[in-house]
Motif scaffolding. Structure first.
Motif, PDB file in Angstrom:
ATOM      1  N   THR A 192      -4.613  -0.501   4.695  1.00 52.15           N
ATOM      2  CA  THR A 192      -4.687   0.928   4.416  1.00 52.15           C
ATOM      3  C   THR A 192      -4.225   1.741   5.617  1.00 52.15           C
ATOM      4  OG1 THR A 192      -6.540   0.532   2.916  1.00 52.15           O
ATOM      5  CG2 THR A 192      -6.209   2.789   3.661  1.00 52.15           C
ATOM      6  N   ILE A 193      -4.619   1.335   6.812  1.00 50.71           N
ATOM      7  CA  ILE A 193      -4.171   2.033   8.024  1.00 50.71           C
ATOM      8  C   ILE A 193      -2.651   1.901   8.171  1.00 50.71           C
ATOM      9  CG2 ILE A 193      -4.271   1.973  10.554  1.00 50.71           C
ATOM     10  CD1 ILE A 193      -7.298   1.235  10.183  1.00 50.71           C
ATOM     11  N   TRP A 194      -2.123   0.734   7.859  1.00 54.39           N
ATOM     12  CA  TRP A 194      -0.673   0.528   7.897  1.00 54.39           C
ATOM     13  C   TRP A 194       0.022   1.469   6.907  1.00 54.39           C
ATOM     14  CZ3 TRP A 194       2.167  -4.177   5.476  1.00 54.39           C
ATOM     15  CH2 TRP A 194       3.512  -4.170   5.842  1.00 54.39           C
ATOM     16  N   ALA A 195      -0.546   1.577   5.694  1.00 56.47           N
ATOM     17  CA  ALA A 195       0.034   2.472   4.681  1.00 56.47           C
ATOM     18  C   ALA A 195       0.035   3.914   5.173  1.00 56.47           C
ATOM     19  CB  ALA A 195      -0.746   2.356   3.373  1.00 56.47           C
ATOM     20  N   LEU A 196      -1.063   4.352   5.769  1.00 58.56           N
ATOM     21  CA  LEU A 196      -1.128   5.722   6.282  1.00 58.56           C
ATOM     22  C   LEU A 196      -0.094   5.954   7.386  1.00 58.56           C
ATOM     23  CD1 LEU A 196      -4.984   6.211   6.335  1.00 58.56           C
ATOM     24  CD2 LEU A 196      -3.344   7.328   4.815  1.00 58.56           C
ATOM     25  N   ALA A 197       0.056   4.997   8.269  1.00 57.10           N
ATOM     26  CA  ALA A 197       1.051   5.125   9.341  1.00 57.10           C
ATOM     27  C   ALA A 197       2.456   5.220   8.764  1.00 57.10           C
ATOM     28  CB  ALA A 197       0.944   3.944  10.301  1.00 57.10           C
ATOM     29  N   GLN A 198       2.745   4.432   7.747  1.00 55.54           N
ATOM     30  CA  GLN A 198       4.071   4.460   7.126  1.00 55.54           C
ATOM     31  C   GLN A 198       4.320   5.778   6.399  1.00 55.54           C
ATOM     32  OE1 GLN A 198       6.605   2.380   7.386  1.00 55.54           O
ATOM     33  NE2 GLN A 198       5.449   1.058   8.744  1.00 55.54           N
ATOM     34  N   VAL A 199       3.294   6.300   5.741  1.00 55.85           N
ATOM     35  CA  VAL A 199       3.437   7.558   5.007  1.00 55.85           C
ATOM     36  C   VAL A 199       3.752   8.699   5.967  1.00 55.85           C
ATOM     37  CG1 VAL A 199       2.041   9.286   3.788  1.00 55.85           C
ATOM     38  CG2 VAL A 199       2.080   6.938   2.984  1.00 55.85           C
ATOM     39  N   PHE A 200       3.089   8.703   7.125  1.00 57.76           N
ATOM     40  CA  PHE A 200       3.335   9.774   8.091  1.00 57.76           C
ATOM     41  C   PHE A 200       4.657   9.605   8.825  1.00 57.76           C
ATOM     42  CE2 PHE A 200      -1.379  10.357   7.941  1.00 57.76           C
ATOM     43  CZ  PHE A 200      -1.338  11.640   7.425  1.00 57.76           C
ATOM     44  N   SER A 201       5.067   8.375   9.079  1.00 55.39           N
ATOM     45  CA  SER A 201       6.304   8.165   9.827  1.00 55.39           C
ATOM     46  C   SER A 201       7.551   8.217   8.945  1.00 55.39           C
ATOM     47  CB  SER A 201       6.261   6.835  10.589  1.00 55.39           C
ATOM     48  OG  SER A 201       6.247   5.752   9.682  1.00 55.39           O
ATOM     49  N   ASN A 202       7.413   7.885   7.683  1.00 53.44           N
ATOM     50  CA  ASN A 202       8.562   7.889   6.774  1.00 53.44           C
ATOM     51  C   ASN A 202       8.117   8.450   5.416  1.00 53.44           C
ATOM     52  OD1 ASN A 202      11.009   7.520   5.624  1.00 53.44           O
ATOM     53  ND2 ASN A 202      10.982   5.291   5.700  1.00 53.44           N
ATOM     54  N   PRO A 203       7.958   9.773   5.324  1.00 51.62           N
ATOM     55  CA  PRO A 203       7.410  10.369   4.107  1.00 51.62           C
ATOM     56  C   PRO A 203       8.334  10.328   2.892  1.00 51.62           C
ATOM     57  CG  PRO A 203       8.056  12.080   5.635  1.00 51.62           C
ATOM     58  CD  PRO A 203       8.231  10.775   6.348  1.00 51.62           C
ATOM     59  N   ASP A 204       9.591  10.017   3.081  1.00 52.59           N
ATOM     60  CA  ASP A 204      10.528  10.022   1.961  1.00 52.59           C
ATOM     61  C   ASP A 204      10.611   8.683   1.234  1.00 52.59           C
ATOM     62  OD1 ASP A 204      11.166  12.679   2.449  1.00 52.59           O
ATOM     63  OD2 ASP A 204      12.695  12.134   3.916  1.00 52.59           O
ATOM     64  N   THR A 205       9.881   7.682   1.722  1.00 51.43           N
ATOM     65  CA  THR A 205       9.900   6.357   1.100  1.00 51.43           C
ATOM     66  C   THR A 205       8.488   5.972   0.690  1.00 51.43           C
ATOM     67  OG1 THR A 205      11.717   5.736   2.563  1.00 51.43           O
ATOM     68  CG2 THR A 205      10.542   3.949   1.459  1.00 51.43           C
ATOM     69  N   PRO A 206       8.283   5.607  -0.564  1.00 50.14           N
ATOM     70  CA  PRO A 206       6.942   5.176  -0.984  1.00 50.14           C
ATOM     71  C   PRO A 206       6.557   3.867  -0.287  1.00 50.14           C
ATOM     72  CG  PRO A 206       8.380   5.473  -2.892  1.00 50.14           C
ATOM     73  CD  PRO A 206       9.219   5.623  -1.675  1.00 50.14           C
ATOM     74  N   PHE A 207       5.281   3.756   0.084  1.00 52.88           N
ATOM     75  CA  PHE A 207       4.796   2.539   0.728  1.00 52.88           C
ATOM     76  C   PHE A 207       4.460   1.500  -0.331  1.00 52.88           C
ATOM     77  CE2 PHE A 207       1.414  -0.181   2.352  1.00 52.88           C
ATOM     78  CZ  PHE A 207       2.035  -0.684   3.477  1.00 52.88           C
ATOM     79  N   ARG A 208       4.787   0.242  -0.049  1.00 52.24           N
ATOM     80  CA  ARG A 208       4.464  -0.875  -0.945  1.00 52.24           C
ATOM     81  C   ARG A 208       3.603  -1.868  -0.174  1.00 52.24           C
ATOM     82  NH1 ARG A 208       6.226  -1.106  -6.226  1.00 52.24           N
ATOM     83  NH2 ARG A 208       6.724  -3.297  -5.984  1.00 52.24           N
ATOM     84  N   TYR A 209       2.396  -2.114  -0.687  1.00 61.12           N
ATOM     85  CA  TYR A 209       1.517  -3.106  -0.070  1.00 61.12           C
ATOM     86  C   TYR A 209       2.090  -4.503  -0.332  1.00 61.12           C
ATOM     87  CZ  TYR A 209      -2.104   0.448   0.416  1.00 61.12           C
ATOM     88  OH  TYR A 209      -2.822   1.557   0.775  1.00 61.12           O
ATOM     89  N   PRO A 210       2.043  -5.361   0.679  1.00 63.22           N
ATOM     90  CA  PRO A 210       2.529  -6.725   0.462  1.00 63.22           C
ATOM     91  C   PRO A 210       1.498  -7.571  -0.274  1.00 63.22           C
ATOM     92  CG  PRO A 210       1.772  -6.479   2.720  1.00 63.22           C
ATOM     93  CD  PRO A 210       1.669  -5.119   2.065  1.00 63.22           C
ATOM     94  N   LEU A 211       1.976  -8.494  -1.060  1.00 61.85           N
ATOM     95  CA  LEU A 211       1.153  -9.540  -1.691  1.00 61.85           C
ATOM     96  C   LEU A 211       0.014  -9.021  -2.563  1.00 61.85           C
ATOM     97  CD1 LEU A 211       0.906 -11.849   1.440  1.00 61.85           C
ATOM     98  CD2 LEU A 211       2.540 -12.011  -0.419  1.00 61.85           C
ATOM     99  N   ILE A 212       0.273  -7.957  -3.329  1.00 65.80           N
ATOM    100  CA  ILE A 212      -0.737  -7.507  -4.281  1.00 65.80           C
ATOM    101  C   ILE A 212      -0.147  -7.613  -5.684  1.00 65.80           C
ATOM    102  CG2 ILE A 212      -1.801  -5.939  -2.624  1.00 65.80           C
ATOM    103  CD1 ILE A 212      -0.663  -3.609  -4.327  1.00 65.80           C
ATOM    104  N   PHE A 213      -1.061  -7.660  -6.655  1.00 65.42           N
ATOM    105  CA  PHE A 213      -0.635  -7.637  -8.051  1.00 65.42           C
ATOM    106  C   PHE A 213      -0.476  -6.189  -8.461  1.00 65.42           C
ATOM    107  CE2 PHE A 213      -3.224 -11.518  -7.665  1.00 65.42           C
ATOM    108  CZ  PHE A 213      -2.245 -12.450  -7.988  1.00 65.42           C
ATOM    109  N   ARG A 214       0.632  -5.882  -9.082  1.00 69.17           N
ATOM    110  CA  ARG A 214       0.899  -4.519  -9.532  1.00 69.17           C
ATOM    111  C   ARG A 214       0.727  -4.439 -11.035  1.00 69.17           C
ATOM    112  NH1 ARG A 214       3.761  -5.565  -5.108  1.00 69.17           N
ATOM    113  NH2 ARG A 214       3.578  -4.004  -3.451  1.00 69.17           N
ATOM    114  N   ILE A 215      -0.303  -3.760 -11.451  1.00 64.80           N
ATOM    115  CA  ILE A 215      -0.604  -3.604 -12.866  1.00 64.80           C
ATOM    116  C   ILE A 215       0.116  -2.366 -13.414  1.00 64.80           C
ATOM    117  CG2 ILE A 215      -2.470  -3.223 -14.526  1.00 64.80           C
ATOM    118  CD1 ILE A 215      -4.216  -4.824 -12.477  1.00 64.80           C
ATOM    119  N   LEU A 216       0.188  -1.314 -12.609  1.00 64.70           N
ATOM    120  CA  LEU A 216       0.880  -0.079 -13.022  1.00 64.70           C
ATOM    121  C   LEU A 216       2.308  -0.087 -12.538  1.00 64.70           C
ATOM    122  CD1 LEU A 216      -1.853   2.549 -12.165  1.00 64.70           C
ATOM    123  CD2 LEU A 216      -1.375   1.535 -14.358  1.00 64.70           C
TER     124      LEU A 216
END
Length: 113
Positions: free
Chosen positions: A89-113
């Protein structure tokens, strides 16, 4: 053109909602943001956050069951699970603030939506 500050704020709220609580209420923030926002990056971040919530709960139930079955012998696994979920989650927040034009994708999770 979308407002970068608003994009950062809503994306960060989506990913950071998991810090509000580990209860089921915290998923309401990204769900609400998904339905209210018209920004495609914010919508993708909200979807990814919802998927991450579902994964955290799924793995949390598995880890809790294993800890109970082993009478606490696998309790360090629960600590590792928390470190992993908070770290991602901290990694996702850092990515959102540093690169706001690209959606963050968590590694190795199941994507239901």
């Amino acid at each position: 053109m979308y407002d970068t500050d608003k994009r950062k704020l809503l994306s960060a709220l989506s990913h950071g909602a998991i810090f509000f609580s580990t209860a089921f209420i915290s998923v309401g923030v990204p769900v609400a943001i998904f339905f209210v926002s018209d920004d495609p990056v914010v919508k993708e971040n909200a979807k990814e956050s919802i998927n991450f919530h579902l994964n955290v709960w799924f793995y949390g139930f598995i880890i809790t069951g294993l800890v109970w079955i082993t009478f606490g012998l696998l309790l360090p696994l629960a600590g590792l699970g928390y470190l992993l979920h908070w770290g991602l989650t901290i990694w996702a927040l850092a990515q959102v603030f540093s690169n706001p034009d690209t959606p963050f994708r968590y590694p190795l999770i199941f994507r239901i939506l």
